[in-house]
Design an enzyme around this catalytic site. Structure first.
Site, PDB file in Angstrom:
ATOM      1  N   GLU A  48       5.695  78.480   8.067  1.00  0.00           N
ATOM      2  CA  GLU A  48       6.047  78.290   9.502  1.00  0.00           C
ATOM      3  C   GLU A  48       5.308  77.098  10.114  1.00  0.00           C
ATOM      4  O   GLU A  48       5.856  76.474  11.008  1.00  0.00           O
ATOM      5  CB  GLU A  48       5.724  79.569  10.288  1.00  0.00           C
ATOM      6  CG  GLU A  48       6.622  80.737   9.927  1.00  0.00           C
ATOM      7  CD  GLU A  48       6.369  81.278   8.524  1.00  0.00           C
ATOM      8  OE1 GLU A  48       5.199  81.206   8.082  1.00  0.00           O
ATOM      9  OE2 GLU A  48       7.315  81.735   7.873  1.00  0.00           O
ATOM     10  N   ASP A  61       6.759  80.490   0.825  1.00  0.00           N
ATOM     11  CA  ASP A  61       6.379  81.445   1.865  1.00  0.00           C
ATOM     12  C   ASP A  61       5.365  80.779   2.810  1.00  0.00           C
ATOM     13  O   ASP A  61       4.885  79.673   2.539  1.00  0.00           O
ATOM     14  CB  ASP A  61       5.770  82.672   1.166  1.00  0.00           C
ATOM     15  CG  ASP A  61       5.503  83.805   2.129  1.00  0.00           C
ATOM     16  OD1 ASP A  61       6.148  83.854   3.193  1.00  0.00           O
ATOM     17  OD2 ASP A  61       4.641  84.654   1.816  1.00  0.00           O
ATOM     18  N   ASP A  89       8.852  89.727   6.680  1.00  0.00           N
ATOM     19  CA  ASP A  89       8.184  91.033   6.503  1.00  0.00           C
ATOM     20  C   ASP A  89       8.791  92.120   7.374  1.00  0.00           C
ATOM     21  O   ASP A  89       8.267  92.465   8.437  1.00  0.00           O
ATOM     22  CB  ASP A  89       6.689  90.867   6.787  1.00  0.00           C
ATOM     23  CG  ASP A  89       6.041  89.944   5.778  1.00  0.00           C
ATOM     24  OD1 ASP A  89       6.697  89.614   4.760  1.00  0.00           O
ATOM     25  OD2 ASP A  89       4.893  89.535   6.010  1.00  0.00           O
TER      26      ASP A  89
HETATM   27  C1  GLC Z   1       3.914  87.278   3.260  1.00  0.00           C
HETATM   28  C2  GLC Z   1       5.355  87.320   2.748  1.00  0.00           C
HETATM   29  C3  GLC Z   1       5.504  88.452   1.766  1.00  0.00           C
HETATM   30  C4  GLC Z   1       4.495  88.290   0.644  1.00  0.00           C
HETATM   31  C5  GLC Z   1       3.088  88.213   1.204  1.00  0.00           C
HETATM   32  C6  GLC Z   1       2.034  87.909   0.129  1.00  0.00           C
HETATM   33  O1  GLC Z   1       3.643  88.388   4.010  1.00  0.00           O
HETATM   34  O2  GLC Z   1       6.268  87.422   3.794  1.00  0.00           O
HETATM   35  O3  GLC Z   1       6.814  88.497   1.273  1.00  0.00           O
HETATM   36  O4  GLC Z   1       4.596  89.364  -0.233  1.00  0.00           O
HETATM   37  O5  GLC Z   1       3.013  87.191   2.173  1.00  0.00           O
HETATM   38  O6  GLC Z   1       2.293  86.700  -0.479  1.00  0.00           O
END
Ligand code: GLC
Length: 779
Positions: free
Chosen positions: A406, A403, A477
């Site tokens: 980017e 995650d 998200d």
């Molecule tokens: C980001 C991710 C989400 C995750 C959060 C905490 O917002 O897109 O899926 O739950 O981070 O790690």
């Protein structure tokens, strides 16, 4: 810009063209795929998407006329003019793609008060000048598709998008020009003939499909080379196949990854996770995978566990395994600055982190507070990151969730001049931003592959063209809103067209509070999307299937169970995808390009060739207007009713009914019910046959292997071929084409779902009698 075409030289597949100001290269990849390259930034191509440029045989000719150079392949005619203006025709001399000759002429943005509007926070995009810019003439009847993860509708005509991987958690709407992923690949259909353009440039790039001016469409970038592929169809299928020949196919995943997955930001401590696991088993809702979000780590230090919450990770994952659950843990790129923390210390010692322009390790802030960014451009760093996967694998983790890659940053964006080391070449953040997540996924994939020798399960948020080789993706998200459920359908279809077949959205929505009705409708979509994961944000209401009311729980159970039955079919689709790049969930136009009514259908999709899903995506709606494509009949999955294609029908769709239709003359393999993949021995194959009303002969090939290793690449798999001839008799032919995987089916059940005749039925030449429309044989 490049001046007059002076001379040319043919070198095997390459045609080097000397212009007054620069040299351009055209490479004939094959009869359908042509690359156009001008070294505006670097002499050599430095693609991270195309790892092996596979040139295939083609007989092409090159001829110089007075002002042009004409290249002809078996399929295309390409005319090259001064200034590297290019016109491409099909073999019938029909124009496919013509460079636009006039200057840019953006529409007028009226009003002088833009500063005033900006003061209230309105963002007004003016038109931008680019270093790399190619405009093509907009012809009548053009439709545009692709470009990866996008909000809005399937057809991108009239819109402009930017490729700059962005973590913006505010509710994604149609005005969003960029999201987490950058896939500069566009498909166009014109007069039922398709072609694609893959602009392999990972700087910030733009695609404008006639928004700036309806006379032209363009692609452009703020830097880098001019490096694009023209990919001829004429079928969208062919374009996607060739695009994925260039950038890589989605590899066959482990079977369990196709099961239902449950996630939530806040699954900790261990007791909470066990409570969730037990709940699934007690309620008989199938589930294969649980996730741990950032909460499991020691103060968000990647590759660590918080031992207060998870005292003994290995014991915990073993306990889950005994209950049939796999565990996937999140790993973000940001490494916490802390001298006592081994990952940070190692990275500093070995010079593994990105630096600012003065050579000082660059820091920003993410979940762990002040953090540094591994330089994934550097092969040594990727190797180190790959080795770190072992830490998680040794704790019994089965997959890794990447995650924030980017990369995200809480203290403002990374400056353009943060420096990375691309295998000895100094590169800036400006150049590599869009491939940061791609390179991270590659490192993760390679590490897991090395330490497990199984097909790695990686899930990533950021990606570039070609990431499909390494990772599945989710769309970041989203929100628990009807709008986002609606949006997820064209978004996933578009990802599939862009090579990223293994994809899904957070079922039920991530931000905001879900409702029972919304989750019930969302699970009806999720049951067909390759990645089927319910996920929600910390602080939102609970969103597991049972946390609303009995009805919602029952609907979740019904569709999750249906998903498990369909796993052999989905696995076959994944296999097909590995061979041809064909997405699992696809827009109707993918199979029905000659039916123009399918070109703009946003709220329906095909799951493979045989299943059409037309989910309800409006609150309170209990009927659905469904378009059924031309040229075939469609059988209502629930009622068995037959419908002609080429018409809209209204389907009754109470909350527990998702409109599903099966194409006539289909065979759908299914499995017995189970709570998780591997719970029961997989020894019975169930073949659901849907006859056509008219005489027909149709065939299906079913694939099976161990569902986890790479042995299938050495021929260790089984393949079954089923042919149905529905003429005077109904003749079923069942042949085992390949029988090298040791765990074979011992039984096959043939079910004819729409048997309305009293024709004789034969199986491999012998007359058989059906019981309840079914016959079972031992192998
Ligand atoms: C980001 C991710 C989400 C995750 C959060 C905490 O917002 O897109 O899926 O739950 O981070 O790690």
């Amino acid at each position: 810009m490049f001046g007059k075409l002076l001379s040319y030289e043919v070198n095997d597949k390459e045609i080097k063209i000397q212009y007054e100001k620069i040299e351009a290269t055209i490479t004939v990849i094959n009869d359908e795929v042509i690359n156009f390259f001008v070294p505006l930034h670097r002499k050599e191509r430095n693609s991270k998407a195309v790892e092996n440029l596979n040139l295939r045989n083609s007989n092409f000719s090159v001829e110089k006329n007075e002002n042009t150079l004409n290249i002809a392949t078996e399929k295309l005619k390409i005319v090259i003019n001064d200034d590297f203006k290019i016109d491409i025709y099909d073999k019938n001399e029909k124009v496919l793609c013509r460079d636009y000759r006039s200057i840019r002429h953006p529409f007028k943005r009226r009003g002088n008060g833009t500063e005033l509007a900006a003061e209230e926070g309105h963002v007004l995009n003016g038109h931008q000048n680019f270093k790399v810019y190619v405009a093509k003439t907009m012809e009548d009847n053009m439709y545009f598709y692709g470009l990866g993860e996008r909000t809005g509708s399937l057809n991108k005509k009239g819109y402009h998008y930017r490729n700059w991987n962005t973590d913006d958690p505010s509710p994604h709407g149609e005005t969003f020009e960029q999201l987490y992923k950058s896939i500069p690949f566009l498909i166009s259909i014109k007069d039922e003939e398709a072609f694609g353009i893959f602009f392999d440039n990972h700087f910030e790039s733009h695609f404008d499909m006639g928004k700036e001016n309806s006379e032209y469409y363009y692609f452009s970038a703020v830097g880098g080379n001019l490096d694009y592929y023209f990919i001829y169809g004429p079928e969208v299928k062919d374009v996607v196949n060739e695009y994925t020949n260039l950038t890589g196919k989605t590899p066959l995943p482990q079977l369990w990854t196709l099961g239902y997955q449950q996630c939530r930001w806040s699954y900790a401590p261990k007791e909470r996770v066990m409570e969730i696991a037990k709940s699934f088993r007690e309620r008989g809702i199938p589930c294969d995978t649980l996730y741990l979000d950032i909460d499991y780590m020691d103060d968000f230090r990647v590759f660590t566990w918080d031992n207060k919450k998870f005292e003994n990770p290995r014991e915990f994952t073993d306990e889950l395994k005994n209950m049939g659950f796999k565990l996937v843990t999140i790993i973000d790129p940001g490494v916490k600055i802390d001298k006592e923390y081994s990952i940070y210390a190692e990275g500093i010692k070995n010079d593994y982190f990105a630096k600012d322009k003065d050579g000082i390790v660059y820091k920003n802030r993410v979940w762990p507070g002040d953090s540094v960014y591994p330089d994934f451009m550097n092969p040594k760093v990727r190797q180190w990151w790959a080795e770190n996967q072992k830490i998680m694998i040794d704790s019994g983790v089965s997959g890794i969730w990447n995650d924030m890659n980017e990369p995200a940053s809480f203290n403002g964006p990374l400056p353009d001049d943060v420096m990375f080391n691309d295998n000895g070449l100094e590169v800036t953040h400006k150049e590599i931003h869009n491939i940061y997540g791609h390179m991270m996924s590659k490192a993760t994939y390679e590490g897991i592959k090395e330490y497990t020798n199984k097909r790695p399960f990686v899930i990533t948020r950021a990606c570039y063209a070609g990431t499909q080789k390494y990772s599945t993706v989710w769309t970041g998200d989203n929100q628990s809103t009807w709008e986002h459920l609606r949006m997820s359908i064209p978004m996933l279809m578009t990802l599939g067209l862009s090579g990223v077949s293994f994809c899904g959205t957070d079922v039920g929505g991530f931000g905001h509070d879900c409702t029972g009705e919304l989750l019930s409708r969302w699970v009806q979509v999720g049951a067909f999307t390759p990645l089927f994961r319910n996920h929600s944000a910390m602080g939102t209401r609970d969103q597991e299937p049972w946390t609303f009311d009995k009805e919602t729980e029952e609907i979740n159970k019904k569709y999750i169970k249906l998903r498990y039955k369909l796993i052999p079919y989905l696995y076959d689709l994944m296999k097909e995808c590995e061979n041809t790049g064909a997405p699992i969930i696809r827009p109707l136009l993918f199979n029905y390009q000659n039916d123009k009514n399918t070109y703009e259908i946003n709220d329906e999709f095909l799951c493979g060739d045989s299943i059409l899903v037309s989910p309800v995506v409006e609150q309170g709606m209990k009927q659905k207007l469904v378009y059924l494509p031309k040229g075939t009949k469609w059988i209502d999955f629930w009622t068995g009713e037959n419908h002609n294609g080429g018409q809209y029908i209204i389907k009754e769709a109470p909350l527990d009914t998702c409109p599903i239709f099966v194409k006539e003359a289909s065979i759908i393999p299914m499995s017995i019910e189970q709570n998780y993949i591997g719970e029961k021995s997989n020894d019975e194959l169930i073949l659901n046959i849907y006859l056509s009303e008219n005489d027909s002969e149709f065939k299906y090939v079913h694939y099976n292997d161990d569902g986890e290793s790479f042995n299938y690449r050495n021929g260790i798999y089984n393949e079954y071929e089923i042919t149905i001839s529905n003429k005077e008799n109904i003749d079923i032919k069942f042949i085992i084409n390949k029988n090298d995987y040791i765990n074979k089916y011992s039984k096959v059940k043939f079910i004819i779902n729409n048997l309305k005749t009293n024709k004789n039925i034969t199986l491999n030449g012998k007359k058989v009698n059906l019981e309840n429309n079914a016959i079972e044989i031992n192998l």
